[in-house]
Motif scaffolding. Structure first.
Motif, PDB file in Angstrom:
ATOM      1  N   ASP A   1      10.098  29.943 -16.637  1.00  0.00           N
ATOM      2  CA  ASP A   1       8.979  29.836 -15.696  1.00  0.00           C
ATOM      3  C   ASP A   1       8.107  31.065 -15.875  1.00  0.00           C
ATOM      4  OD1 ASP A   1       9.371  27.462 -13.722  1.00  0.00           O
ATOM      5  OD2 ASP A   1      11.369  28.339 -13.951  1.00  0.00           O
ATOM      6  N   MET A   2       6.879  30.860 -16.303  1.00  0.00           N
ATOM      7  CA  MET A   2       5.994  31.989 -16.558  1.00  0.00           C
ATOM      8  C   MET A   2       4.698  31.820 -15.790  1.00  0.00           C
ATOM      9  SD  MET A   2       4.147  31.450 -20.249  1.00  0.00           S
ATOM     10  CE  MET A   2       2.597  30.553 -20.278  1.00  0.00           C
ATOM     11  N   THR A   3       4.118  32.952 -15.407  1.00  0.00           N
ATOM     12  CA  THR A   3       2.779  32.978 -14.834  1.00  0.00           C
ATOM     13  C   THR A   3       1.996  34.044 -15.575  1.00  0.00           C
ATOM     14  OG1 THR A   3       3.528  32.263 -12.648  1.00  0.00           O
ATOM     15  CG2 THR A   3       1.397  33.355 -12.770  1.00  0.00           C
ATOM     16  N   LEU A   4       0.985  33.632 -16.320  1.00  0.00           N
ATOM     17  CA  LEU A   4       0.144  34.537 -17.102  1.00  0.00           C
ATOM     18  C   LEU A   4      -1.240  34.591 -16.476  1.00  0.00           C
ATOM     19  CD1 LEU A   4      -0.850  36.142 -19.622  1.00  0.00           C
ATOM     20  CD2 LEU A   4      -1.143  33.918 -20.765  1.00  0.00           C
ATOM     21  N   THR A   5      -1.767  35.802 -16.267  1.00  0.00           N
ATOM     22  CA  THR A   5      -3.111  35.984 -15.734  1.00  0.00           C
ATOM     23  C   THR A   5      -3.912  36.860 -16.687  1.00  0.00           C
ATOM     24  OG1 THR A   5      -2.203  35.887 -13.488  1.00  0.00           O
ATOM     25  CG2 THR A   5      -4.469  36.656 -13.723  1.00  0.00           C
TER      26      THR A   5
ATOM     27  N   LEU B   1      -8.247  34.190 -14.966  1.00  0.00           N
ATOM     28  CA  LEU B   1      -7.744  32.871 -15.328  1.00  0.00           C
ATOM     29  C   LEU B   1      -6.233  32.954 -15.388  1.00  0.00           C
ATOM     30  CD1 LEU B   1      -8.146  29.941 -16.336  1.00  0.00           C
ATOM     31  CD2 LEU B   1      -8.274  30.870 -18.666  1.00  0.00           C
ATOM     32  N   GLY B   2      -5.564  32.103 -14.632  1.00  0.00           N
ATOM     33  CA  GLY B   2      -4.104  32.134 -14.588  1.00  0.00           C
ATOM     34  C   GLY B   2      -3.505  30.799 -14.966  1.00  0.00           C
ATOM     35  N   VAL B   3      -2.394  30.840 -15.687  1.00  0.00           N
ATOM     36  CA  VAL B   3      -1.657  29.609 -16.011  1.00  0.00           C
ATOM     37  C   VAL B   3      -0.204  29.803 -15.610  1.00  0.00           C
ATOM     38  CG1 VAL B   3      -3.156  28.778 -17.847  1.00  0.00           C
ATOM     39  CG2 VAL B   3      -1.340  30.373 -18.400  1.00  0.00           C
ATOM     40  N   SER B   4       0.330  28.820 -14.906  1.00  0.00           N
ATOM     41  CA  SER B   4       1.750  28.802 -14.550  1.00  0.00           C
ATOM     42  C   SER B   4       2.395  27.678 -15.344  1.00  0.00           C
ATOM     43  CB  SER B   4       1.937  28.575 -13.050  1.00  0.00           C
ATOM     44  OG  SER B   4       1.338  29.625 -12.313  1.00  0.00           O
ATOM     45  N   VAL B   5       3.409  28.003 -16.120  1.00  0.00           N
ATOM     46  CA  VAL B   5       4.008  27.053 -17.061  1.00  0.00           C
ATOM     47  C   VAL B   5       5.513  27.036 -16.872  1.00  0.00           C
ATOM     48  CG1 VAL B   5       4.363  26.469 -19.486  1.00  0.00           C
ATOM     49  CG2 VAL B   5       2.172  27.451 -18.749  1.00  0.00           C
ATOM     50  N   ARG B   6       6.075  25.827 -16.892  1.00  0.00           N
ATOM     51  CA  ARG B   6       7.529  25.667 -16.941  1.00  0.00           C
ATOM     52  C   ARG B   6       7.891  24.929 -18.232  1.00  0.00           C
ATOM     53  NH1 ARG B   6      11.092  23.606 -11.962  1.00  0.00           N
ATOM     54  NH2 ARG B   6      10.726  25.810 -11.480  1.00  0.00           N
ATOM     55  N   THR B   7       8.851  25.483 -18.957  1.00  0.00           N
ATOM     56  CA  THR B   7       9.350  24.827 -20.163  1.00  0.00           C
ATOM     57  C   THR B   7      10.862  24.668 -20.048  1.00  0.00           C
ATOM     58  OG1 THR B   7       9.635  26.914 -21.365  1.00  0.00           O
ATOM     59  CG2 THR B   7       7.509  25.806 -21.571  1.00  0.00           C
TER      60      THR B   7
ATOM     61  N   GLU C   1      22.657  35.317 -16.933  1.00  0.00           N
ATOM     62  CA  GLU C   1      22.319  35.033 -15.540  1.00  0.00           C
ATOM     63  C   GLU C   1      20.801  34.973 -15.431  1.00  0.00           C
ATOM     64  OE1 GLU C   1      22.217  39.391 -13.453  1.00  0.00           O
ATOM     65  OE2 GLU C   1      24.195  38.516 -13.810  1.00  0.00           O
ATOM     66  N   PRO C   2      20.257  34.410 -14.333  1.00  0.00           N
ATOM     67  CA  PRO C   2      18.800  34.356 -14.195  1.00  0.00           C
ATOM     68  C   PRO C   2      18.182  35.747 -14.378  1.00  0.00           C
ATOM     69  CG  PRO C   2      19.827  33.021 -12.504  1.00  0.00           C
ATOM     70  CD  PRO C   2      20.947  33.754 -13.202  1.00  0.00           C
ATOM     71  N   THR C   3      17.116  35.802 -15.162  1.00  0.00           N
ATOM     72  CA  THR C   3      16.517  37.081 -15.539  1.00  0.00           C
ATOM     73  C   THR C   3      15.019  37.045 -15.297  1.00  0.00           C
ATOM     74  OG1 THR C   3      18.200  37.389 -17.254  1.00  0.00           O
ATOM     75  CG2 THR C   3      16.221  38.732 -17.431  1.00  0.00           C
ATOM     76  N   TRP C   4      14.510  38.087 -14.637  1.00  0.00           N
ATOM     77  CA  TRP C   4      13.078  38.228 -14.368  1.00  0.00           C
ATOM     78  C   TRP C   4      12.530  39.335 -15.255  1.00  0.00           C
ATOM     79  CZ3 TRP C   4       9.876  42.172 -12.780  1.00  0.00           C
ATOM     80  CH2 TRP C   4       8.616  41.820 -12.268  1.00  0.00           C
ATOM     81  N   LEU C   5      11.388  39.077 -15.915  1.00  0.00           N
ATOM     82  CA  LEU C   5      10.797  40.036 -16.838  1.00  0.00           C
ATOM     83  C   LEU C   5       9.293  40.132 -16.587  1.00  0.00           C
ATOM     84  CD1 LEU C   5      12.542  38.711 -20.073  1.00  0.00           C
ATOM     85  CD2 LEU C   5      13.232  40.738 -18.764  1.00  0.00           C
TER      86      LEU C   5
ATOM     87  N   ALA D   1       1.931  39.055 -17.304  1.00  0.00           N
ATOM     88  CA  ALA D   1       2.696  37.848 -17.000  1.00  0.00           C
ATOM     89  C   ALA D   1       4.051  38.237 -16.440  1.00  0.00           C
ATOM     90  CB  ALA D   1       2.884  36.997 -18.257  1.00  0.00           C
ATOM     91  N   THR D   2       4.599  37.339 -15.649  1.00  0.00           N
ATOM     92  CA  THR D   2       6.007  37.424 -15.276  1.00  0.00           C
ATOM     93  C   THR D   2       6.711  36.219 -15.883  1.00  0.00           C
ATOM     94  OG1 THR D   2       5.618  36.255 -13.186  1.00  0.00           O
ATOM     95  CG2 THR D   2       5.558  38.668 -13.145  1.00  0.00           C
ATOM     96  N   LEU D   3       7.957  36.424 -16.271  1.00  0.00           N
ATOM     97  CA  LEU D   3       8.747  35.387 -16.928  1.00  0.00           C
ATOM     98  C   LEU D   3      10.129  35.372 -16.300  1.00  0.00           C
ATOM     99  CD1 LEU D   3       9.126  33.325 -19.285  1.00  0.00           C
ATOM    100  CD2 LEU D   3       9.874  35.267 -20.688  1.00  0.00           C
ATOM    101  N   ARG D   4      10.541  34.213 -15.831  1.00  0.00           N
ATOM    102  CA  ARG D   4      11.881  34.054 -15.279  1.00  0.00           C
ATOM    103  C   ARG D   4      12.633  33.036 -16.126  1.00  0.00           C
ATOM    104  NH1 ARG D   4      14.918  35.159 -10.848  1.00  0.00           N
ATOM    105  NH2 ARG D   4      16.479  33.621 -10.225  1.00  0.00           N
ATOM    106  N   VAL D   5      13.795  33.428 -16.617  1.00  0.00           N
ATOM    107  CA  VAL D   5      14.615  32.568 -17.466  1.00  0.00           C
ATOM    108  C   VAL D   5      15.902  32.239 -16.719  1.00  0.00           C
ATOM    109  CG1 VAL D   5      15.736  32.305 -19.700  1.00  0.00           C
ATOM    110  CG2 VAL D   5      13.681  33.732 -19.506  1.00  0.00           C
ATOM    111  N   SER D   6      16.246  30.960 -16.673  1.00  0.00           N
ATOM    112  CA  SER D   6      17.471  30.549 -15.981  1.00  0.00           C
ATOM    113  C   SER D   6      18.082  29.354 -16.699  1.00  0.00           C
ATOM    114  CB  SER D   6      17.187  30.193 -14.514  1.00  0.00           C
ATOM    115  OG  SER D   6      16.173  29.208 -14.427  1.00  0.00           O
TER     116      SER D   6
END
Length: 476
Positions: free
Chosen positions: A336-340, A247-253, A306-310, A322-327
């Protein structure tokens, strides 16, 4: 294939211990630093690389060593990557000797276990270097169009080396082509990078030649890159038996940029609702080395400016990643996160019923912009084999309260979905959640077209653009 070796030591390798390991090449070798000092290279007298050693990192997150290497580690370990030049004769023995010297002095284990060298007292003198393919230590072949990385590991993770290589490849306007044996699997962060052209996962199978690990397309080396022949590789089929669901959720906040902004709240909320636990750890690459802390994560991102990927990982007994990108954008700070979340066959059902409540919480307290939830059959351990896997199917979509006014609340309520849309919050500041489990991607496309086709008053976009008297009334 690859000549990667990992030293997992009980104590941090200090400068003298690292030098002792690097002296494995004998007195005729030289030392150099690359990647802004993060990698030490052992070269021959002419400067050609023999082996590269990455800066040690402390892995404090339970289960990361087992997830990526298949080894148990019941306490924090220092993870030191050693990569011998793939074209260097005897490079695998040199990498094994360097790692063994570290472990002998500091305690711990060597991966793969077969790389452990019984006698490390004698330097490896007969390593023959080849002309380097590229300045990046992880690149094995460099052409005008692609950078080829060859690896043989149980799980091909988005390590610091691979992440840095990807950045350098993109800067040079090349594609990344990752070559592995058919036994290798990708982590989800790596799959995301290789899921679309021009990057590609190339599987080298003695019985089937080369093929794309995600699509099964037969490949051949032509004009300096692996290209598709237009045929499907023999034997490319779904994995059997089924191994679980994901089950995956892609979320933008989006948040206002303030000095005390605490990041990771939406991710933490989703993690708790969908797994019943908190995240275990986070990092800038795999393995994720630091225990989960929103405060430390926020401080790290703020200092980078600066934009950061985690990457964020779950508990060993509850597969989730999950991956998380902050900008920073004109609208504020975006996450922007994608959790599986992995679910084994016969285990608990994916928490689809939690999605409306999750969307409501994100809309009320975490600056929700949008959410898309998908479900698919796949490995419960969240790794990707080189076999045909079914596509994901949408199960839910949500818009935050900042987006609904652009559509109009009435139009948003009347949007097509598999069930009654759920209003998130009061009408004065409402978001919307749309169930999609019964309508698939066709239903999602119909929903998206409806939402795009209306303006803030809920009217068709063509009518709303010009007002009651037509387009002419909008002129000066």
């Amino acid at each position: 294939m690859t000549k990667d070796v990992v030293a997992l030591t009980e104590r941090m390798p200090d400068t003298w211990t690292l030098l002792a390991g690097l002296l494995s090449g004998g007195p005729d070798t030289r030392l150099a630093t690359v990647a802004d000092g993060a990698v030490v290279q052992l070269t021959d007298a002419d400067g050609r690389p023999l082996a590269s050693v990455e800066a040690p990192m402390l892995v404090q997150v339970p289960g990361e060593v087992r997830r990526l290497l298949g080894l148990d580690a019941d306490r924090p370990v220092w993870w030191t990557e050693v990569r011998a030049a793939t074209t260097a004769k005897g490079g695998d023995r040199l990498a094994g000797t360097i790692a063994t010297r570290l472990v002998t002095r500091l305690g711990g284990a060597v991966w793969p276990p077969a790389a452990l060298v019984p006698d490390v007292g004698t330097p490896v003198r007969d390593v023959v270097a080849a002309t380097p393919a590229a300045a990046q230590p992880a690149v094995d072949v460099l052409t005008d169009d692609v950078a080829v990385v060859i690896q043989d590991r149980p799980v091909i993770a988005m390590t610091a080396w691979l992440s840095e290589t990807l950045r350098a490849v993109a800067d040079s306007e090349r594609a990344l082509q990752l070559v592995t044996p058919p036994t290798a699997r990708l982590s989800l962060p790596t799959r995301a990078v290789l899921s679309g052209l021009p990057n590609r996962w190339v599987v080298q199978d003695p019985g089937r030649g080369y093929f794309d690990g995600l699509s099964g397309a037969e490949l051949r080396w032509e004009n300096g890159s692996f290209t598709a022949t237009g045929k499907l590789a023999d034997g490319y089929a779904p994995p059997t038996p089924p191994t679980g669901r994901q089950l995956g959720v892609s979320v933008r906040t989006r948040h206002r940029a303030t000095t005390d902004l605490l990041l990771g709240g939406a991710l933490e909320e989703a993690w708790q609702r969908l797994t019943g636990t908190l995240p275990a750890g986070w990092g800038t690459a795999e393995p994720a080395g630091a225990p989960w802390s929103r405060e430390e994560l926020s401080t790290y991102v703020r200092e980078r400016a600066e934009p950061t990927w985690l990457v964020v990982v779950g508990q060993p007994d509850r597969p989730a990643i999950a991956t998380l990108r902050v900008s920073v954008t004109e609208g504020g700070v975006e996450e922007d996160m994608t959790l599986t979340v992995g679910h084994p066959e016969g285990g608990p059902e994916p928490a689809v019923t939690e999605l409306p409540g999750l969307a409501a919480e994100l809309a009320a307290h975490h600056g929700l912009v949008s959410l898309l939830a998908q479900q698919r059959h796949g490995r419960a351990d969240l790794t990707v084999p080189c076999a045909l896997e079914g596509p994901p199917e949408p199960v839910g979509f949500a818009l935050g309260p900042g987006e609904v006014p652009e559509i109009g609340l009435t139009a948003a309520r009347r949007a097509p979905s598999a069930g009654e849309p759920v209003q998130l919050g009061p009408a004065s500041r409402a978001g919307m959640y749309y169930p999609l489990a019964e309508v698939g991607w066709g239903g999602f496309q119909e929903l998206a077209q409806h939402l795009r086709a209306t303006d803030g008053r809920g009217k068709p976009a063509e009518e709303g653009a010009g007002g009651a008297n037509g387009p002419e009334s909008t002129g000066p």
